[in-house]
Design an enzyme around this catalytic site. Structure first.
Site, short mmCIF file in Angstrom:
data_model
loop_
_atom_site.label_atom_id
_atom_site.label_comp_id
_atom_site.label_asym_id
_atom_site.label_seq_id
_atom_site.Cartn_x
_atom_site.Cartn_y
_atom_site.Cartn_z
N LYS A 1 -2.70 6.47 1.53
CA LYS A 1 -2.51 6.83 2.94
C LYS A 1 -1.55 8.01 3.00
O LYS A 1 -0.34 7.84 3.12
CB LYS A 1 -1.99 5.62 3.71
CG LYS A 1 -2.52 5.60 5.14
CD LYS A 1 -2.31 4.26 5.80
CE LYS A 1 -2.65 4.34 7.26
NZ LYS A 1 -4.09 4.37 7.55
N GLU B 1 -16.35 6.32 4.42
CA GLU B 1 -15.68 5.79 5.61
C GLU B 1 -15.60 6.87 6.67
O GLU B 1 -16.22 7.92 6.55
CB GLU B 1 -14.30 5.22 5.25
CG GLU B 1 -13.34 6.22 4.64
CD GLU B 1 -11.91 5.64 4.51
OE1 GLU B 1 -11.46 4.95 5.43
OE2 GLU B 1 -11.26 5.93 3.51
N ARG C 1 0.84 -1.20 0.00
CA ARG C 1 0.00 0.00 0.00
C ARG C 1 0.88 1.26 0.00
O ARG C 1 0.56 2.24 -0.66
CB ARG C 1 -0.93 -0.04 1.22
CG ARG C 1 -2.02 0.99 1.17
CD ARG C 1 -3.09 0.72 2.21
NE ARG C 1 -2.57 0.82 3.58
CZ ARG C 1 -3.27 0.50 4.67
NH1 ARG C 1 -4.51 0.04 4.55
NH2 ARG C 1 -2.75 0.64 5.87
C1 LIG Z 1 -5.20 3.57 7.73
C2 LIG Z 1 -6.61 3.88 7.38
C3 LIG Z 1 -7.65 2.96 7.54
C4 LIG Z 1 -7.45 1.61 8.19
O1 LIG Z 1 -6.61 0.77 7.47
P1 LIG Z 1 -5.95 -0.50 8.18
O2 LIG Z 1 -5.03 -1.02 7.13
O3 LIG Z 1 -7.04 -1.44 8.49
O4 LIG Z 1 -5.27 0.00 9.39
C5 LIG Z 1 -8.92 3.32 7.12
N1 LIG Z 1 -9.16 4.54 6.60
C6 LIG Z 1 -8.20 5.46 6.44
C7 LIG Z 1 -8.55 6.77 5.85
C8 LIG Z 1 -6.89 5.16 6.82
O5 LIG Z 1 -5.94 6.09 6.66
#
Ligand SMILES: *Cc1c(COP(=O)(O)O)cnc(C)c1O
Length: 341
Positions: free
Chosen positions: A184, A220, A82
């Site tokens: 991210k 989300e 990722r």
């Molecule tokens: C990091 C993150 C998540 C959760 O991802 P995981 O890999 O399960 O920790 C969900 N939404 C956003 C916006 C994130 O930055």
């Protein structure tokens, strides 16, 4: 190895400096060899790309002590992948996922004394990140970058059990269609700060963001994906190009299907249909799953039948199974657990 004297149950989610961190620098088109350092501070030029134009991406994962005393991480290869995707989108050089894994392993090994003991509920949070480090004033990508990994012990997410939270449908948007919602990047969090502070002031634990184009579909929260459970026990998760692909959510869907024999569905979820679900949860590395008991949409209360006292039964099964896998109590699918020592 002697563990540090830390009150594991009460440390919360705050930065606690640990002994070593990993650093690698990118210059003249290549990453250097990299290695561990004790220096927790970074000295940057005042015009560094990250400071001016927010050219930075990050990851988050945890190291756990298992029941049999090993230190492990959970699917770190997916974090590495990722981060490669995040870097590409922000015009940063890829830090190869094999090197990412090596850096994570080295950093955790070097801070093993800070990995909380089994049963404490606490974990060692691992933060890999990368940023543009040379001066940039005209808008363009930096040419020099730094990749780092640090760790910090974090307390049990739910002290005294996971109580369902109340969230609100936000008036702000988290991510644009065809924007950066699926990577991210710190920039997505910068723009969520006003929205979360506002939600907290109004008494809500989190925001539910809708799709920015039509504001009819569930996306989300600021840092966690949604899962919903239908009244006939199907696990549903919203599908959208502007959602961050949560590793926890992907793992929960696998667990639902392969361990619990539940039907799963990744599809667009309309705000209008949320009232028909039986359970709702937020999933991410930090909490694994936080149950949602109530969603408030401009005064209209959507109360999930699972209520405000405890996690819904299906969410609980998913949570118990996934955390059981992470803690080594339930056999993991091939490749999910990376043993560090
Ligand atoms: C990091 C993150 C998540 C959760 O991802 P995981 O890999 O399960 O920790 C969900 N939404 C956003 C916006 C994130 O930055």
């Amino acid at each position: 190895m002697e563990k540090k004297q830390i009150d594991w149950a009460n440390i919360g989610f705050n930065y606690i400096q640990t002994d070593k961190r990993y650093v690698s620098n990118y210059k003249d088109g290549a990453w250097d060899e990299g290695g561990l350092t004790e220096d927790a501070n970074i000295v940057l030029n005042e015009c560094a790309g990250v400071l001016q134009y927010a050219q930075t991406v990050f990851e988050g994962l945890k190291a756990y002590t298992t029941e049999d005393g090993h230190i492990v991480t959970f699917r770190p290869d997916l974090n590495g992948e990722r981060m490669e995707n995040s870097a590409k989108y922000l015009e940063m050089p890829v830090f190869p996922k094999e090197r990412f894994l090596d850096a994570v392993v080295k950093t955790v090994e070097a801070n093993a004394a800070y990995v909380p003991p089994y049963g404490s509920g606490a974990t060692l949070y691992i933060r890999p990140y990368m940023f543009g480090s040379n001066p940039v004033i005209g808008v363009k990508p930096a040419d020099e970058f730094q990749f780092r990994v640090f760790t910090t012990p974090v307390g049990p997410y739910f002290k005294g059990g996971a109580k369902p939270i109340t969230i609100k449908v936000s008036d702000f948007d988290r991510a644009a269609p065809r924007g950066t919602g699926n990577i991210k990047a710190g920039l997505n969090y910068a723009m969520s700060l006003h929205a979360i502070v506002t939600a907290h002031e109004e008494g809500y634990a989190e925001n539910m963001y809708l799709d920015a184009a039509t504001r009819t579909k569930v996306e989300e929260t600021g840092g966690a994906n949604f899962i919903f459970i239908t009244k006939d026990n199907k696990v549903v998760t919203p599908k959208s190009d502007s959602i961050l692909p949560s590793i926890t959510r992907r793992s929960l869907l696998y667990v639902a299907k392969e361990y619990l024999g539940l039907e799963t569905e990744e599809r667009e979820v309309y705000l209008d249909e949320v009232k028909d679900f039986a359970e709702c949860g937020l999933c991410g590395t930090a909490a694994v799953v936080s149950p949602v008991g109530k969603i408030v949409d401009h005064g209209r209360e959507i109360c999930l039948p699972s209520g405000m006292d405890e996690m819904g039964p299906v969410t609980k099964k998913l949570y118990d199974t996934l955390t059981g896998i992470q803690m080594g109590k339930i056999e993991a699918p091939e490749g999910w657990i990376k043993v560090i020592k």
